[in-house]
Write an enzyme that holds these catalytic residues in place. Structure first.
Site, PDB file in Angstrom:
ATOM      1  N   LYS A  22      15.111 -16.332  17.417  1.00 14.25           N
ATOM      2  CA  LYS A  22      14.389 -15.735  16.205  1.00 14.25           C
ATOM      3  C   LYS A  22      14.775 -14.418  15.954  1.00 14.25           C
ATOM      4  CE  LYS A  22      10.228 -14.161  16.878  1.00 14.25           C
ATOM      5  NZ  LYS A  22       9.794 -12.833  16.305  1.00 14.25           N
ATOM      6  N   ASN A  23      14.872 -13.375  16.807  1.00 17.64           N
ATOM      7  CA  ASN A  23      14.996 -12.036  16.639  1.00 17.64           C
ATOM      8  C   ASN A  23      16.580 -11.895  16.495  1.00 17.64           C
ATOM      9  OD1 ASN A  23      12.257 -11.840  16.740  1.00 17.64           O
ATOM     10  ND2 ASN A  23      12.238 -10.579  18.754  1.00 17.64           N
ATOM     11  N   CYS A 115      -0.305  -3.624  13.354  1.00 16.52           N
ATOM     12  CA  CYS A 115      -0.427  -4.855  13.687  1.00 16.52           C
ATOM     13  C   CYS A 115      -0.842  -5.072  15.032  1.00 16.52           C
ATOM     14  CB  CYS A 115       1.369  -5.134  13.642  1.00 16.52           C
ATOM     15  SG  CYS A 115       1.987  -5.741  15.261  1.00 16.52           S
ATOM     16  N   ARG A 120       3.549   0.306  14.760  1.00 20.42           N
ATOM     17  CA  ARG A 120       4.777  -0.018  14.257  1.00 20.42           C
ATOM     18  C   ARG A 120       5.144   0.649  12.975  1.00 20.42           C
ATOM     19  NH1 ARG A 120       5.355  -6.319  15.989  1.00 20.42           N
ATOM     20  NH2 ARG A 120       7.650  -5.723  15.811  1.00 20.42           N
ATOM     21  N   ASP A 303       8.768  -8.190  25.217  1.00 20.71           N
ATOM     22  CA  ASP A 303       8.255  -9.504  24.757  1.00 20.71           C
ATOM     23  C   ASP A 303       8.053 -10.494  25.785  1.00 20.71           C
ATOM     24  OD1 ASP A 303       8.348  -8.620  22.314  1.00 20.71           O
ATOM     25  OD2 ASP A 303      10.297  -9.309  21.705  1.00 20.71           O
ATOM     26  N   ARG A 395       5.142 -19.142  15.534  1.00 18.85           N
ATOM     27  CA  ARG A 395       6.095 -17.962  15.025  1.00 18.85           C
ATOM     28  C   ARG A 395       7.399 -18.019  15.752  1.00 18.85           C
ATOM     29  NH1 ARG A 395       3.457 -12.571  13.691  1.00 18.85           N
ATOM     30  NH2 ARG A 395       5.820 -12.494  13.124  1.00 18.85           N
TER      31      ARG A 395
HETATM   32  N1  EPU Z   1       8.735   2.816  16.047  1.00 16.97           N
HETATM   33  C1  EPU Z   1       8.612   3.873  15.381  1.00 16.97           C
HETATM   34  N2  EPU Z   1       9.285   4.253  14.093  1.00 16.97           N
HETATM   35  C2  EPU Z   1      10.007   3.418  13.757  1.00 16.97           C
HETATM   36  C3  EPU Z   1      10.464   2.171  14.407  1.00 16.97           C
HETATM   37  C4  EPU Z   1       9.806   1.829  15.414  1.00 16.97           C
HETATM   38  O1  EPU Z   1       7.996   4.751  16.065  1.00 16.97           O
HETATM   39  O2  EPU Z   1      10.497   3.768  12.768  1.00 16.97           O
HETATM   40  C5  EPU Z   1       8.474   2.572  17.324  1.00 16.97           C
HETATM   41  C6  EPU Z   1       7.492   1.177  17.250  1.00 16.97           C
HETATM   42  O3  EPU Z   1       6.312   1.612  16.991  1.00 16.97           O
HETATM   43  C7  EPU Z   1       7.508   0.907  18.771  1.00 16.97           C
HETATM   44  C8  EPU Z   1       8.755   1.300  19.442  1.00 16.97           C
HETATM   45  O4  EPU Z   1       9.296   2.147  18.470  1.00 16.97           O
HETATM   46  O5  EPU Z   1       6.538   1.524  19.551  1.00 16.97           O
HETATM   47  C9  EPU Z   1       9.858   0.004  19.292  1.00 16.97           C
HETATM   48  O6  EPU Z   1       9.705  -0.665  18.129  1.00 16.97           O
HETATM   49  P1  EPU Z   1      10.994  -1.578  17.529  1.00 16.97           P
HETATM   50  O7  EPU Z   1      11.358  -0.860  16.140  1.00 16.97           O
HETATM   51  O8  EPU Z   1      12.252  -1.565  18.574  1.00 16.97           O
HETATM   52  O9  EPU Z   1      10.401  -2.744  17.306  1.00 16.97           O
HETATM   53  P2  EPU Z   1      10.842  -3.729  16.097  1.00 16.97           P
HETATM   54  O10 EPU Z   1      12.329  -3.663  15.885  1.00 16.97           O
HETATM   55  O11 EPU Z   1       9.722  -3.787  15.172  1.00 16.97           O
HETATM   56  C10 EPU Z   1      11.564  -5.764  17.701  1.00 16.97           C
HETATM   57  C11 EPU Z   1      11.402  -7.257  17.870  1.00 16.97           C
HETATM   58  C12 EPU Z   1      10.051  -7.305  18.563  1.00 16.97           C
HETATM   59  C13 EPU Z   1      10.221  -6.770  20.031  1.00 16.97           C
HETATM   60  C14 EPU Z   1      10.643  -5.133  19.724  1.00 16.97           C
HETATM   61  C15 EPU Z   1      10.872  -4.438  20.985  1.00 16.97           C
HETATM   62  C16 EPU Z   1      12.312  -8.454  16.071  1.00 16.97           C
HETATM   63  C17 EPU Z   1      12.375  -9.156  14.601  1.00 16.97           C
HETATM   64  N3  EPU Z   1      11.320  -7.810  16.351  1.00 16.97           N
HETATM   65  O12 EPU Z   1      10.756  -5.242  16.891  1.00 16.97           O
HETATM   66  O13 EPU Z   1       9.826  -8.680  18.985  1.00 16.97           O
HETATM   67  O14 EPU Z   1       8.910  -6.514  20.673  1.00 16.97           O
HETATM   68  O15 EPU Z   1      11.963  -5.130  19.018  1.00 16.97           O
HETATM   69  O16 EPU Z   1      11.875  -4.990  21.687  1.00 16.97           O
HETATM   70  O17 EPU Z   1      13.559  -8.234  16.543  1.00 16.97           O
HETATM   71  C18 EPU Z   1       8.346 -10.687  19.151  1.00 16.97           C
HETATM   72  O18 EPU Z   1       9.251 -11.315  18.928  1.00 16.97           O
HETATM   73  O19 EPU Z   1       7.359 -11.122  19.719  1.00 16.97           O
HETATM   74  C19 EPU Z   1       8.473  -9.382  18.923  1.00 16.97           C
HETATM   75  C20 EPU Z   1       7.330  -8.312  18.438  1.00 16.97           C
END
Ligand code: EPU
Length: 418
Positions: A22-23, A115, A120, A303, A395
Site C-alpha cells: 500500500k505505502n 490523526c 503529523r 508500523d 485500509r
Molecule cells: N513530520 C513532521 N513534519 C513533516 C513530516 C513529518 O513533523 O512535514 C514528522 C511526523 O509527524 C512523524 C515523523 O515526522 O512524527 C515521521 O513521519 P513521516 O512523514 O515519515 O510519516 P508519513 O510519511 O506521513 C509514512 C507511512 C506511515 C508510516 C510512516 C513512518 C505512507 C503512506 N505512510 O507516513 O504508514 O507509519 O511513514 O514509517 O507511506 C501505515 O501504513 O499504517 C502508516 C501510518
C-alpha cells in the site's frame, strides 16, 4: 460497521502470499500525475486507501482502468486540487502536492488535520518546496503552492519523513537543475518510487541512502511498473505465527525488507529461515520478552510496533517498547488491557509484563496497525474476541480473514447494516 469475531488459541500453520505494498502504491499512483503518457502499475492491492487515491486521480482529471493492474492516463490535469473530503479520509492524499505543482505550476491541497497516531504536520514538505522556489499560502484549510518551474535546491530534512522525501523527490524530477535531499528516508517504498521514476526518464541517484540527488528533466515518459510486496503485511503474518506458537511462511517478500523485525523475533526465540523471496518463522513454546525501539528504515518499523507489542503481552518476562516516530501510537494499549495484558505507559515507552495468556473480549480498533495488533491478540487469546470498527484494518490488509483462515485461524466477519 463490520466487526471481526475470533476464536483464539489456535497455532497458525501454513503459507501466506504477500500482496503489493500500500505505502508504495500510493506515491506511485501520485507519480502518474507527472506524465501525460500512460502509466501502468501492476500488483495493486484492492484496499480502501487505493480506492481513495483513485478518486483523487479522477478529481484531478486523470483517467484510469481498474483491476490489480491499473492504467492511469493523466493526459490533462483539469483540477490541481486534493479536496478536504479525500484528504481527511487519507493523509497520504498529500502525495499529489509535489507532482501537481511540478506538472502544472500550481497545487491546491487540503491540510490534513491531526490523526489518531500523532499531529503529523506537513511543514517539512512545504519548507522543501519553498526552498525550491514555490510560493506557499495557507488559506481556509488549504495549501496553495505556486511555481512557474521549481528550481533545484539542497534540502536537509530536520526529521526523516517518508512521504516528505517522496513528495519532494517527485517534484524535483521536473525541476530546473539539481536537487539534493539530505537526511532522506531510506524505506524500500522510497527506493521503489525512485526506480519507477528512473524508468520514466528521471535522473535520480542515491535512493535507499540518506542522500538522494535528482537532476530535473523537462518531461517524463510513461511506464509499466510492478509494485514491491508489502513488508508490513508480511511482518504482521509472521507475528501471527509467533504469538500463536505456530509456523508461518510469507511468500514473495525479500527478507532484507524486514531484517530488523526478523532479528528481533529471533532474539525472542523464533527460528527464522529465509530464501530470496520467502520467510518462514517457527515460534518457540513461549516467546521471550525483548525490548524494542522503533526507528526509520532499516530500523524496526513503527508500523509493526503494535503487532510486536501484542506478541510481548504473552512473552516470558518484561519488555520495554519505545515509540520514537509518532507521539501517540499506543492507542492499542488500553484495548490490550481489556484482554488481560499488563502494560503501563510512561511517555514514549510502554512497559509490558508478559502474562501466561490473554482472554478474549470485545475491543475497538483505533487505527490501521492498532487493529492488526488486536487481531493478533485475539488469535492468541483464550475465548472469543470481537474487534469493532475494522474499517481501519480494511485500509491496509487485503482479505485478512481469508488469509488467516487458510492458516487455520477461526475468524469471521460480521457485516453490519449501519
Ligand atoms: N513530520 C513532521 N513534519 C513533516 C513530516 C513529518 O513533523 O512535514 C514528522 C511526523 O509527524 C512523524 C515523523 O515526522 O512524527 C515521521 O513521519 P513521516 O512523514 O515519515 O510519516 P508519513 O510519511 O506521513 C509514512 C507511512 C506511515 C508510516 C510512516 C513512518 C505512507 C503512506 N505512510 O507516513 O504508514 O507509519 O511513514 O514509517 O507511506 C501505515 O501504513 O499504517 C502508516 C501510518
Amino acid at each position: 460497521m463490520d466487526s471481526l469475531i475470533i476464536e483464539g488459541g489456535i497455532p497458525l500453520h501454513g503459507d501466506v502470499e504477500i500482496t503489493g505494498a500500500k505505502n508504495a502504491a500510493l506515491p506511485l499512483m501520485a507519480a502518474a500525475l507527472l506524465t501525460a503518457r500512460t502509466f501502468t502499475l501492476r500488483n495493486l492491492p484492492p484496499l480502501q486507501d487505493i480506492q481513495t487515491m483513485k478518486r483523487l486521480l479522477t478529481h484531478t482529471g486523470a483517467q484510469w482502468h481498474d483491476g490489480r493492474t491499473i492504467t492511469i492516463a493523466a493526459e490533462k490535469i483539469t483540477n490541481a486540487e486534493a479536496p478536504y473530503d479525500l484528504v481527511k479520509t487519507m493523509r497520504a492524499s498529500s502525495l499529489v502536492l509535489g507532482p501537481l505543482l511540478a506538472r502544472t505550476g500550481v497545487a491546491h491541497v487540503s491540510l490534513p488535520g491531526g490523526c489518531a497516531i500523532g499531529a503529523r504536520p506537513l511543514n517539512l514538505h512545504l519548507k522543501a518546496l519553498e526552498a525550491m522556489g514555490a510560493e506557499i499560502a495557507i488559506n481556509e484549510g488549504y495549501i496553495t503552492a505556486k511555481a512557474n518551474r521549481l528550481k533545484g535546491a539542497r534540502i536537509t530534512f530536520d526529521t526523516i519523513t517518508v512521504t516528505g522525501t517522496e513528495n519532494i523527490m517527485m517534484a524535483a524530477t521536473l525541476a530546473d537543475g539539481v536537487t539534493v535531499l539530505e537526511n532522506a528516508a531510506q524505506e524500500p517504498e522510497v527506493s521503489a518510487l525512485a526506480e519507477c521514476l528512473t524508468r520514466m526518464g528521471a535522473k535520480i541517484d542515491g535512493a535507499g541512502t540518506s542522500r538522494i540527488t535528482i537532476t530535473g528533466v523537462s518531461e517524463l515518459n510513461g511506464v509499466d511498473y510492478t509494485l514491491i510486496p508489502d513488508r508490513i503485511e508480511a511482518g504482521t503474518y509472521l507475528m501471527a505465527g509467533a504469538i500463536t506458537g505456530g509456523e508461518v511462511t510469507v511468500r514473495n517478500v525479500p527478507p532484507q525488507f524486514l531484517q530488523a523485525t526478523l532479528d528481533k523475533l529471533t532474539d525472542a526465540g523464533c527460528v527464522i529461515t529465509t530464501t530470496d523471496h520467502n520467510i518462514t518463522l517457527k515460534a518457540p513454546q513461549r516467546l521471550h520478552a525483548m525490548d524494542m525501539t522503533t526507528a526509520p528504515f532499516p530500523g524496526f518499523a513503527t508500523d509493526l510496533q503494535a503487532q510486536f507489542m501484542a506478541c510481548m503481552t504473552v512473552a516470558d518476562g518484561t519488555s520495554i517498547i519505545r515509540e520514537t516516530i509518532f507521539e501517540n501510537r499506543f492507542m492499542h494499549v488500553a484495548e490490550l488491557g481489556r484482554m488481560g495484558a499488563d502494560i503501563t505507559v510512561d511517555g514514549h515507552a510502554a512497559h509490558i509484563k508478559g502474562v501466561p495468556h490473554l482472554s478474549g473480549a470485545p475491543v475497538m480498533a483505533t487505527d490501521l496497525r492498532a487493529s492488526a495488533c488486536l487481531v493478533l491478540a485475539g488469535l492468541a487469546a483464550h475465548g472469543s474476541t470481537e474487534i469493532q470498527r475494522i474499517y481501519h484494518l480494511d485500509r491496509g490488509y487485503e482479505h485478512v480473514e481469508d488469509k488467516l483462515c487458510r492458516l487455520g485461524a477461526k475468524i469471521r466477519r460480521v457485516k453490519s447494516s449501519h
